[in-house]
Design a protein around this motif. Structure first.
Motif, PDB file in Angstrom:
ATOM      1  N   LEU A  87      85.639  60.277  91.330  1.00 51.55           N
ATOM      2  CA  LEU A  87      84.236  60.265  91.730  1.00 51.55           C
ATOM      3  C   LEU A  87      83.396  61.209  90.872  1.00 51.55           C
ATOM      4  O   LEU A  87      82.197  60.979  90.682  1.00 51.55           O
ATOM      5  CB  LEU A  87      84.102  60.638  93.205  1.00 51.55           C
ATOM      6  CG  LEU A  87      84.732  59.641  94.184  1.00 51.55           C
ATOM      7  CD1 LEU A  87      84.521  60.099  95.626  1.00 51.55           C
ATOM      8  CD2 LEU A  87      84.146  58.244  94.001  1.00 51.55           C
ATOM      9  N   GLY A  88      84.040  62.250  90.318  1.00 51.02           N
ATOM     10  CA  GLY A  88      83.316  63.118  89.395  1.00 51.02           C
ATOM     11  C   GLY A  88      82.894  62.363  88.142  1.00 51.02           C
ATOM     12  O   GLY A  88      81.753  62.503  87.672  1.00 51.02           O
TER      13      GLY A  88
ATOM     14  N   SER B  48      75.482  68.150  86.161  1.00 53.68           N
ATOM     15  CA  SER B  48      76.756  68.003  86.874  1.00 53.68           C
ATOM     16  C   SER B  48      77.426  69.349  87.093  1.00 53.68           C
ATOM     17  O   SER B  48      78.253  69.491  87.997  1.00 53.68           O
ATOM     18  CB  SER B  48      77.697  67.079  86.093  1.00 53.68           C
ATOM     19  OG  SER B  48      77.123  65.806  85.909  1.00 53.68           O
TER      20      SER B  48
ATOM     21  N   VAL C 253      82.490  59.115  87.999  1.00 58.45           N
ATOM     22  CA  VAL C 253      81.488  58.145  88.448  1.00 58.45           C
ATOM     23  C   VAL C 253      80.123  58.814  88.579  1.00 58.45           C
ATOM     24  O   VAL C 253      79.096  58.272  88.144  1.00 58.45           O
ATOM     25  CB  VAL C 253      81.909  57.520  89.788  1.00 58.45           C
ATOM     26  CG1 VAL C 253      80.774  56.685  90.381  1.00 58.45           C
ATOM     27  CG2 VAL C 253      83.155  56.657  89.611  1.00 58.45           C
ATOM     28  N   PHE C 254      80.110  60.005  89.167  1.00 63.13           N
ATOM     29  CA  PHE C 254      78.858  60.731  89.348  1.00 63.13           C
ATOM     30  C   PHE C 254      78.204  61.052  88.006  1.00 63.13           C
ATOM     31  O   PHE C 254      77.006  60.813  87.803  1.00 63.13           O
ATOM     32  CB  PHE C 254      79.120  62.019  90.131  1.00 63.13           C
ATOM     33  CG  PHE C 254      77.919  62.919  90.269  1.00 63.13           C
ATOM     34  CD1 PHE C 254      76.870  62.575  91.101  1.00 63.13           C
ATOM     35  CD2 PHE C 254      77.845  64.092  89.542  1.00 63.13           C
ATOM     36  CE1 PHE C 254      75.760  63.401  91.217  1.00 63.13           C
ATOM     37  CE2 PHE C 254      76.747  64.922  89.648  1.00 63.13           C
ATOM     38  CZ  PHE C 254      75.697  64.579  90.500  1.00 63.13           C
TER      39      PHE C 254
ATOM     40  N   GLY D  13      73.293  59.071  90.308  1.00 62.25           N
ATOM     41  CA  GLY D  13      74.683  59.500  90.333  1.00 62.25           C
ATOM     42  C   GLY D  13      75.290  59.467  91.729  1.00 62.25           C
ATOM     43  O   GLY D  13      76.417  58.985  91.924  1.00 62.25           O
ATOM     44  N   LEU D  14      74.555  59.960  92.719  1.00 63.88           N
ATOM     45  CA  LEU D  14      75.085  59.995  94.081  1.00 63.88           C
ATOM     46  C   LEU D  14      75.207  58.603  94.688  1.00 63.88           C
ATOM     47  O   LEU D  14      76.189  58.300  95.372  1.00 63.88           O
ATOM     48  CB  LEU D  14      74.203  60.884  94.969  1.00 63.88           C
ATOM     49  CG  LEU D  14      74.387  62.387  94.786  1.00 63.88           C
ATOM     50  CD1 LEU D  14      73.341  63.146  95.590  1.00 63.88           C
ATOM     51  CD2 LEU D  14      75.789  62.821  95.217  1.00 63.88           C
TER      52      LEU D  14
ATOM     53  N   THR E 100      78.218  57.064  93.304  1.00 60.28           N
ATOM     54  CA  THR E 100      79.395  57.738  93.848  1.00 60.28           C
ATOM     55  C   THR E 100      79.718  57.245  95.249  1.00 60.28           C
ATOM     56  O   THR E 100      80.885  56.950  95.578  1.00 60.28           O
ATOM     57  CB  THR E 100      79.170  59.261  93.870  1.00 60.28           C
ATOM     58  OG1 THR E 100      78.961  59.728  92.535  1.00 60.28           O
ATOM     59  CG2 THR E 100      80.359  59.981  94.479  1.00 60.28           C
TER      60      THR E 100
ATOM     61  N   PRO F 204      83.572  62.906  98.188  1.00 61.74           N
ATOM     62  CA  PRO F 204      82.150  62.809  97.830  1.00 61.74           C
ATOM     63  C   PRO F 204      81.316  64.013  98.264  1.00 61.74           C
ATOM     64  O   PRO F 204      80.238  64.248  97.715  1.00 61.74           O
ATOM     65  CB  PRO F 204      81.684  61.544  98.569  1.00 61.74           C
ATOM     66  CG  PRO F 204      82.921  60.756  98.809  1.00 61.74           C
ATOM     67  CD  PRO F 204      83.996  61.766  99.011  1.00 61.74           C
TER      68      PRO F 204
ATOM     69  N   TYR G 133      79.969  66.494  95.578  1.00 63.03           N
ATOM     70  CA  TYR G 133      78.774  66.136  94.800  1.00 63.03           C
ATOM     71  C   TYR G 133      77.535  66.070  95.684  1.00 63.03           C
ATOM     72  O   TYR G 133      76.423  66.333  95.204  1.00 63.03           O
ATOM     73  CB  TYR G 133      79.048  64.810  94.072  1.00 63.03           C
ATOM     74  CG  TYR G 133      80.338  64.915  93.309  1.00 63.03           C
ATOM     75  CD1 TYR G 133      80.407  65.691  92.160  1.00 63.03           C
ATOM     76  CD2 TYR G 133      81.513  64.331  93.783  1.00 63.03           C
ATOM     77  CE1 TYR G 133      81.604  65.862  91.490  1.00 63.03           C
ATOM     78  CE2 TYR G 133      82.709  64.495  93.113  1.00 63.03           C
ATOM     79  CZ  TYR G 133      82.749  65.268  91.969  1.00 63.03           C
ATOM     80  OH  TYR G 133      83.937  65.454  91.310  1.00 63.03           O
TER      81      TYR G 133
ATOM     82  N   ALA H 127      83.009  55.267  96.665  1.00 63.43           N
ATOM     83  CA  ALA H 127      83.751  55.821  97.805  1.00 63.43           C
ATOM     84  C   ALA H 127      83.857  54.795  98.930  1.00 63.43           C
ATOM     85  O   ALA H 127      84.914  54.658  99.565  1.00 63.43           O
ATOM     86  CB  ALA H 127      83.072  57.091  98.304  1.00 63.43           C
TER      87      ALA H 127
END
Length: 499
Positions: free
Chosen positions: A402-403, A423, A405-406, A448-449, A452, A273, A276, A456
């Motif tokens: 996670l990319g 992104s 997901v973000f 987004g974060l 993410t 994570p 990001y 996580a």
């Protein structure tokens, strides 16, 4: 202090190779300007290193069992130093990318042997302290890369993020030659070429697919199919060989298998994570690379301090409690960072970063020590390579998943085209061109974060539950001067077969 020199030699190499996973990130803009290339080309400067490191580390670990772990570690240091020099002197992006691939090969040789060298150099309480220090170096390196990269790039230029490896490599080589003893499998039976080839193909295809993402594309699906097919071939080959590269019977030990998976999930939950988070700190909040690195410094400090403290009690503590608790603390730290809003500043993520560092410090050293104790000493290189391979694959898996997901969270607030630009680190340019979009950009990043970090955190919970469920402790027995098993070895070994 003399007995700790082998640990210093091993930790020097470990720190270098882990720092080089992330140190390049903050230097990409300067590289692009000087080498007259694109960010897309420079992504391979990061990705090829991770690709080679994750793909060949198990193969190198198996070779090390046969030819000598100290010898392979030294060879890795030499290759790493030479390729670092080539990176620092590169005059075009092609040479730089190729040298990073070779650097990943040297890093794999070091990463596959460091755990085994520690295990063979120390026993009892000293082994616990050594693994604690090694875990502290791991935690510090994971978060220190952006800080070191920012400082070197700002004051000396991007080439020094590679050239700084040279003096460290020289010191590590000298120490290894002077103080580290050789260890190997006394029953060496040659090299398992079919196993190495099939595993390398499987790991390469899988790692590349994870780095590439784009799960619906034909190329990614084809890569995953190649990885699955090569893995099937690898299993069939290893089952039919008398002396395999990876003894599949090790996977029958539920503790060892659970620890391999937990190591992968730890990397995904704790470190992935940060990629990001760094994007938000620099492209949205406008922090410099050095400032962004300092924001994550509490994570590094917490990991270092916790691992160092754990080392003093590791030899007599219950490993599954330390590892499982550490993974759940990592999960809590990820959840604690899922509080970013439109008006949030960097301070809101600091408590969560401290928790992530603390959890990583609790889990990393006992995880490696317990996994090594679960296998015979002759299989130390094999086990160390497996642990390192799973950690690297877990990191690549975390970055890829996670990319996605973000990006999905960002698209809740903006169009797909704008989400793609944000992104890709273009938030500053978007706001500069259209200042009225600033609130929307902040909201998109917050969405987004937060999503993410929630995912996580879920990964961390799954890992913790897995450890508590499958890594079974046995009654504690401390190491005695006569060489009885330590509690770590007993806890990891699992049920014993009756004679």
């Amino acid at each position: 202090m003399r007995k700790w020199w082998p640990l210093a030699a091993v930790c020097a190499g470990t720190f270098m190779l882990l720092v080089d996973v992330t140190i390049v990130n903050v230097a990409l803009p300067d590289m692009a300007r000087e080498l007259h290339t694109t960010f897309g080309d420079l992504q391979w400067v990061i990705d090829l290193y991770a690709l080679v490191l994750g793909a060949v580390v198990l193969t190198v670990g198996s070779i090390a069992d046969r030819v000598g772990r100290r010898r392979v570690y030294l060879l890795g240091l030499v290759v790493f130093a030479a390729s670092s020099l080539t990176c620092g002197l590169a005059r075009n992006v092609g040479v730089l990318i190729a040298a990073r691939g070779v650097q990943g090969l040297g890093a794999a040789a070091m990463f596959a042997t460091t755990i085994a060298l520690i295990s063979s150099s120390y026993s009892g309480r000293d082994r616990g302290v050594a693994f604690g220090a090694w875990g502290a170096v791991n935690g510090a390196a994971a978060a220190a890369g952006p800080i070191i990269g920012g400082l070197l790039t700002a004051h000396f230029g991007w080439r020094w993020i590679f050239l700084v490896n040279l003096p460290v490599s020289v010191v590590a080589i000298a120490l290894t030659l002077l103080v580290v003893q050789e260890s190997r499998d006394p029953r060496s039976h040659g090299v398992d070429l079919p196993g190495m080839a099939s595993f390398t193909v499987a790991a390469t295809a899988l790692t590349y697919a994870l780095i590439r993402g784009s799960w619906a594309s034909g190329e990614t699906i084809a890569l995953l199919a190649v990885a699955a097919g090569a893995l099937v071939v690898f299993i069939l080959v290893e089952r039919g060989r008398q002396h395999p590269m990876l003894d599949l019977s090790l996977l029958r030990n539920h503790s060892f298998t659970a620890l391999l998976i937990a190591g992968a999930l730890l990397s995904a939950a704790a470190w992935a994570p940060m990629t990001y988070l760094s994007l938000w700190l620099q492209s949205v909040l406008g922090l410099s690379p050095i400032q962004a690195g300092l924001v994550v410094l509490p994570c590094s400090v917490a990991a270092f301090a916790t691992s160092a403290a754990i080392g003093r009690v590791l030899y007599r503590a219950s490993p599954h409690l330390l590892i499982g608790t550490g993974l759940l603390v990592i999960a809590a730290g990820a959840f604690a960072q899922a509080v970013i809003g439109t008006e949030s500043g960097w301070i809101v993520v600091v408590p969560g970063l401290v928790l992530v560092g603390t959890g990583a410090g609790l889990a990393m050293a006992p995880l490696s020590a317990t996994a090594m104790a679960a296998v015979p000493g002759s299989r130390a290189g094999m086990a160390g390579g497996a642990i390192s391979s799973f950690r690297q694959l877990g990191y690549a898996f975390g970055i890829a998943v996670l990319g996605d997901v973000f990006r999905g969270g960002v698209q809740h607030s903006v169009s797909p085209d704008l989400a793609s630009a944000l992104s890709g680190g273009q938030a500053g340019a978007v706001v500069a061109h259209s200042p009225g979009l600033a609130p929307l950009v902040h909201q998109a990043f917050a969405n987004g974060l937060d999503l993410t970090f929630l995912v996580a955190g879920g990964i961390g919970v799954v890992a913790g539950v897995l450890v508590f469920a499958l890594v079974r402790p046995r009654p504690a027995e401390a190491m005695t001067p006569h060489g009885q098993e330590s509690v770590t070895a007993i806890a990891a070994a699992g049920p014993r077969r009756p004679r």
